[in-house]
Write a protein that holds these residues in place. Structure first.
Motif, PDB file in Angstrom:
ATOM      1  N   PHE A  23       0.830  -1.210   0.000  1.00 39.24           N
ATOM      2  CA  PHE A  23       0.000   0.000   0.000  1.00 39.24           C
ATOM      3  C   PHE A  23       0.865   1.261   0.000  1.00 39.24           C
ATOM      4  N   TRP A  24       1.724   1.399   1.001  1.00 40.31           N
ATOM      5  CA  TRP A  24       2.456   2.654   1.169  1.00 40.31           C
ATOM      6  C   TRP A  24       3.568   2.831   0.137  1.00 40.31           C
ATOM      7  N   ARG A  25       4.296   1.773  -0.194  1.00 43.50           N
ATOM      8  CA  ARG A  25       5.380   1.904  -1.173  1.00 43.50           C
ATOM      9  C   ARG A  25       4.872   1.778  -2.597  1.00 43.50           C
ATOM     10  N   ASP A  26       4.180   0.663  -2.873  1.00 42.53           N
ATOM     11  CA  ASP A  26       3.860   0.352  -4.261  1.00 42.53           C
ATOM     12  C   ASP A  26       2.660   1.111  -4.805  1.00 42.53           C
ATOM     13  N   LEU A  27       1.653   1.386  -3.968  1.00 41.65           N
ATOM     14  CA  LEU A  27       0.486   2.125  -4.449  1.00 41.65           C
ATOM     15  C   LEU A  27       0.673   3.634  -4.297  1.00 41.65           C
ATOM     16  N   LEU A  28       1.129   4.078  -3.121  1.00 46.65           N
ATOM     17  CA  LEU A  28       1.220   5.521  -2.856  1.00 46.65           C
ATOM     18  C   LEU A  28       2.590   6.121  -3.154  1.00 46.65           C
ATOM     19  N   GLY A  29       3.603   5.279  -3.361  1.00 45.13           N
ATOM     20  CA  GLY A  29       4.892   5.788  -3.820  1.00 45.13           C
ATOM     21  C   GLY A  29       5.855   6.251  -2.749  1.00 45.13           C
ATOM     22  N   HIS A  82      -6.435  10.636  13.048  1.00 42.66           N
ATOM     23  CA  HIS A  82      -5.973  10.323  11.700  1.00 42.66           C
ATOM     24  C   HIS A  82      -4.627  10.979  11.456  1.00 42.66           C
ATOM     25  N   VAL A  83      -3.949  10.560  10.400  1.00 37.29           N
ATOM     26  CA  VAL A  83      -2.696  11.179   9.993  1.00 37.29           C
ATOM     27  C   VAL A  83      -2.936  11.886   8.665  1.00 37.29           C
ATOM     28  N   SER A  84      -2.379  13.088   8.524  1.00 37.58           N
ATOM     29  CA  SER A  84      -2.523  13.845   7.287  1.00 37.58           C
ATOM     30  C   SER A  84      -1.154  14.027   6.647  1.00 37.58           C
ATOM     31  N   LEU A  85      -1.032  13.590   5.401  1.00 36.48           N
ATOM     32  CA  LEU A  85       0.209  13.752   4.651  1.00 36.48           C
ATOM     33  C   LEU A  85       0.054  14.950   3.721  1.00 36.48           C
ATOM     34  N   CYS A  86       1.018  15.859   3.774  1.00 34.52           N
ATOM     35  CA  CYS A  86       0.977  17.052   2.936  1.00 34.52           C
ATOM     36  C   CYS A  86       1.496  16.723   1.542  1.00 34.52           C
ATOM     37  N   VAL A  87       0.778  17.156   0.532  1.00 35.89           N
ATOM     38  CA  VAL A  87       1.233  17.043  -0.854  1.00 35.89           C
ATOM     39  C   VAL A  87       1.351  18.449  -1.428  1.00 35.89           C
ATOM     40  N   ALA A  88       1.983  18.571  -2.584  1.00 37.37           N
ATOM     41  CA  ALA A  88       2.295  19.894  -3.126  1.00 37.37           C
ATOM     42  C   ALA A  88       1.080  20.625  -3.679  1.00 37.37           C
ATOM     43  N   SER A  89       0.159  19.887  -4.310  1.00 34.16           N
ATOM     44  CA  SER A  89      -0.930  20.581  -4.998  1.00 34.16           C
ATOM     45  C   SER A  89      -2.154  19.687  -5.145  1.00 34.16           C
ATOM     46  N   ASP A  90      -3.240  20.284  -5.624  1.00 33.80           N
ATOM     47  CA  ASP A  90      -4.469  19.532  -5.895  1.00 33.80           C
ATOM     48  C   ASP A  90      -4.230  18.432  -6.928  1.00 33.80           C
ATOM     49  N   ASP A  91      -3.295  18.659  -7.862  1.00 29.42           N
ATOM     50  CA  ASP A  91      -2.997  17.619  -8.862  1.00 29.42           C
ATOM     51  C   ASP A  91      -2.562  16.328  -8.185  1.00 29.42           C
ATOM     52  N   ASP A  92      -1.784  16.452  -7.093  1.00 29.77           N
ATOM     53  CA  ASP A  92      -1.360  15.258  -6.354  1.00 29.77           C
ATOM     54  C   ASP A  92      -2.554  14.559  -5.715  1.00 29.77           C
ATOM     55  N   LEU A  93      -3.513  15.334  -5.212  1.00 29.44           N
ATOM     56  CA  LEU A  93      -4.717  14.733  -4.615  1.00 29.44           C
ATOM     57  C   LEU A  93      -5.486  13.935  -5.658  1.00 29.44           C
ATOM     58  N   TRP A  94      -5.625  14.510  -6.857  1.00 30.43           N
ATOM     59  CA  TRP A  94      -6.350  13.794  -7.916  1.00 30.43           C
ATOM     60  C   TRP A  94      -5.611  12.520  -8.327  1.00 30.43           C
ATOM     61  N   GLU A  95      -4.270  12.556  -8.344  1.00 27.13           N
ATOM     62  CA  GLU A  95      -3.511  11.351  -8.690  1.00 27.13           C
ATOM     63  C   GLU A  95      -3.685  10.271  -7.619  1.00 27.13           C
ATOM     64  N   ILE A  96      -3.635  10.667  -6.347  1.00 25.44           N
ATOM     65  CA  ILE A  96      -3.827   9.704  -5.270  1.00 25.44           C
ATOM     66  C   ILE A  96      -5.224   9.100  -5.336  1.00 25.44           C
ATOM     67  N   LYS A  97      -6.228   9.933  -5.559  1.00 30.89           N
ATOM     68  CA  LYS A  97      -7.611   9.447  -5.686  1.00 30.89           C
ATOM     69  C   LYS A  97      -7.715   8.433  -6.822  1.00 30.89           C
ATOM     70  N   SER A  98      -7.078   8.736  -7.942  1.00 31.65           N
ATOM     71  CA  SER A  98      -7.093   7.834  -9.094  1.00 31.65           C
ATOM     72  C   SER A  98      -6.434   6.492  -8.763  1.00 31.65           C
TER      73      SER A  98
END
Length: 199
Positions: A23-29, A82-98
């Motif tokens: 999950f953390w390495r292979d799916l989320l990078g 919960h834990v919140s991981l910061c990403v750089a932009s909304d584009d990253d959120l859309w990629e994670i959702k995908s």
């Protein structure tokens, strides 16, 4: 003055390190940067960002957390939501959702919290995760804001630390009297004797 540099690591628990790695390495990078282990015990570190790690202990007798929605109050013993991981932009959120939805996992819609945009999900251990992208116009680090309609008296004292609520700090021992005890993780340090023992 103490110089904090962020969170070194968050320590979580799994009973299935393989599923956690997948999950953390292979799916989320997140890169797997270290691992320790012996019979009945493992400790693996995933890199969230420079100097920020997510650590998992593998305890075979542990059970996954009860699934709990992010931010919803509960009764009884609790110390984590919960834990919140910061990403750089909304584009990253859309990629994670995908990626999550492509893997058949639940992912929330994107939510506007004013100062961040967020996406919510769960890892294989039922750990509630939030992924947060900053909103450029609202930087709470540079411009803190108190919007509690009924702030506690302690909060009304201001955002900066207030002296006088604790006894004075104990004396710091001189350098010659300080000792740091060895603990888990010393196996991750390369020592000259390790090189001599290598085949």
């Amino acid at each position: 003055m103490i110089n904090y540099r962020g969170i070194n690591h968050l320590a979580m628990v799994t009973r299935d390190m393989t599923a956690t790695i997948r999950f953390w390495r292979d799916l989320l990078g997140l890169r797997l940067v270290a691992g320790l282990g012996r019979e009945g015990y493992r400790q693996y570190f995933f890199e969230i960002a420079p100097h920020t790690l997510l650590l998992f202990f593998e305890w075979p007798q542990a059970q996954p957390m009860m699934e709990k929605d992010h931010g919803v109050p509960v009764e009884g013993p609790v110390g984590f939501d919960h834990v919140s991981l910061c990403v750089a932009s909304d584009d990253d959120l859309w990629e994670i959702k995908s990626r999550l939805e492509g893997a058949g996992l639940w992912a929330s819609e994107l939510i506007d919290h004013g100062f961040i945009h967020s996406l919510y999900s769960f890892d294989p251990n039922n750990i509630p995760i939030e992924f947060s992208a900053p909103v450029a116009e609202v930087d709470l680090h540079r411009q803190p804001r108190m919007r509690d309609r009924h702030p506690l008296p302690a909060a009304k004292e201001g955002m900066a630390p207030v002296n006088g609520h604790w006894a004075a700090a104990a004396p710091i021992p001189p350098a010659a009297e300080r000792y740091i005890y060895p603990g888990e993780g010393t196996d991750l340090v390369d020592r000259p004797e390790d090189d001599e023992a290598a085949p």
